[in-house]
Design an enzyme around this catalytic site. Structure first.
Site, short mmCIF file in Angstrom:
data_model
loop_
_atom_site.label_atom_id
_atom_site.label_comp_id
_atom_site.label_asym_id
_atom_site.label_seq_id
_atom_site.Cartn_x
_atom_site.Cartn_y
_atom_site.Cartn_z
N LYS A 181 6.83 5.71 40.40
CA LYS A 181 7.16 6.69 39.37
C LYS A 181 6.83 8.08 39.91
O LYS A 181 5.66 8.41 40.11
CB LYS A 181 6.38 6.41 38.09
N LYS A 235 11.60 5.12 39.44
CA LYS A 235 11.91 6.09 38.40
C LYS A 235 11.61 7.48 38.87
O LYS A 235 10.54 7.69 39.40
CB LYS A 235 11.05 5.72 37.19
#
Ligand code: PBG
Length: 315
Positions: A181, A235
């Site tokens: 992330k 992400k």
């Protein structure tokens, strides 16, 4: 012939649909930075879940817009068994049991300071945060969540959550770790949607990944799987397809990507301005995730994509 030799194809089985929740009844309110996406009260979220199930979407992900008065420094609303996201999960599992429900394990919607962890003297406290995340994960599993998505990026959180789930008898709750992330500008609209943008002081670069790194993603994947993750996630999505491909090739585990709020907003805005065709952009961008090796995609376009895939036009 193109269909015969196509290497990667998008299917509705690949989709997870994120939804935003808000208190009230029969509420459906616009989110200015995400045209077309709305915050839904629990009753409306149940209807959305039913629509998703009708289109064979396997799972939804729920994110709460928390009343600012409930946001505190100790993030105690995160561990309230009756908080908005847990009530919504119970209601959805009661009336649409066939849909999978995924919940974020992170403190930002509940934090007066907008961060994913507990903050003291301007610093994120990793281990104190783990304690709250453990309790948050347990109330979410109790509410009926099928998949927990630790998105907080604290070190050691997957192990702590797995341990807590096992000792509480939640043997069937899966963990999809937000493994890679990145600290990203593309989360901007999401922070508006959950109402954490105004609260956030500073940035999240001390615990989210640096966009220049890729070896680190592999290290994180090895770590998260060793700690008990069932699935891993990259992400944002479109700017990080190389990371998806690297993880899929290097780590034999299910890899997901999150086409995040800013990516949604870019495509929606361009289509609204006549720059390109919306449906074609949705299908091309989602197919790219499959080509990069992703097993599935979290996308705000999920219901729309399912509708398009249900027609013949996309072939
Ligand atoms: C918070 C969280 C974020 C997203 C999912 N969970 C934002 C952030 O880390 O600031 C972003 C999703 C999106 O932008 O669509 N833990």
């Amino acid at each position: 012939m193109r269909r015969l030799v196509r290497e990667s194809a998008l299917s509705v089985d690949d989709l997870i649909w994120p939804l935003f929740l808000v208190e009230g009844e029969e509420v459906s309110e616009a989110i200015t930075t995400m045209p077309g996406i709305r915050r839904l009260s629990v009753d409306r979220a149940v209807e959305a879940a039913a629509a998703a199930a009708q289109h064979q979407i396997p799972a939804i992900a729920l994110f709460p817009h928390v009343d600012p008065r409930l946001k505190t420094i100790d993030c105690r609303e995160a561990v309230n068994p009756d908080n908005l996201v847990n009530r919504a999960t119970q209601a959805i599992k009661a009336s649409v049991p066939e849909i999978g429900v995924m919940l974020d394990v992170a403190l930002d919607p509940f934090n007066a300071l907008g961060h994913d962890g507990i903050v003291r003297d301007g610093e994120i406290l990793n281990d104190e945060t783990l304690d709250v995340l453990r309790q948050q994960a347990l109330v979410q599993a109790d509410a009926g969540a099928d998949i927990l998505g630790p998105s907080d990026m604290m070190d050691g959180r997957v192990g702590v959550i797995r341990e807590a789930l096992e000792s509480a008898g939640h043997h069937h709750t899966a963990i999809m770790a937000y493994t890679a992330k990145y600290a990203s500008v593309f989360y901007g609209p999401f922070r508006d949607a959950v109402g954490s943008a105004g609260a956030l002081s500073g940035d999240k670069k001390s615990y989210q990944m640096d966009s220049g790194n890729s070896d680190e993603a592999l290290r994180m994947a090895v770590r998260d799987l060793a700690e008990g993750a069932d699935m891993i996630m990259v992400k944002p999505g479109m700017a990080y397809l190389d990371i998806c491909a690297t993880l899929k090739a290097g780590i034999l585990a299910p890899v997901f990507a999150y086409q995040v709020s800013g990516e949604y907003a870019m495509i929606a805005a361009a289509a609204d301005n006549g720059v390109f065709d919306r449906e074609a952009a949705i299908l091309e961008s989602l197919t790219a995730f499959k080509r990069a090796g992703c097993d599935g995609i979290l996308t705000y376009f999920a219901l729309e994509a399912a509708r398009i895939l249900g027609t013949e036009r996309h072939r």
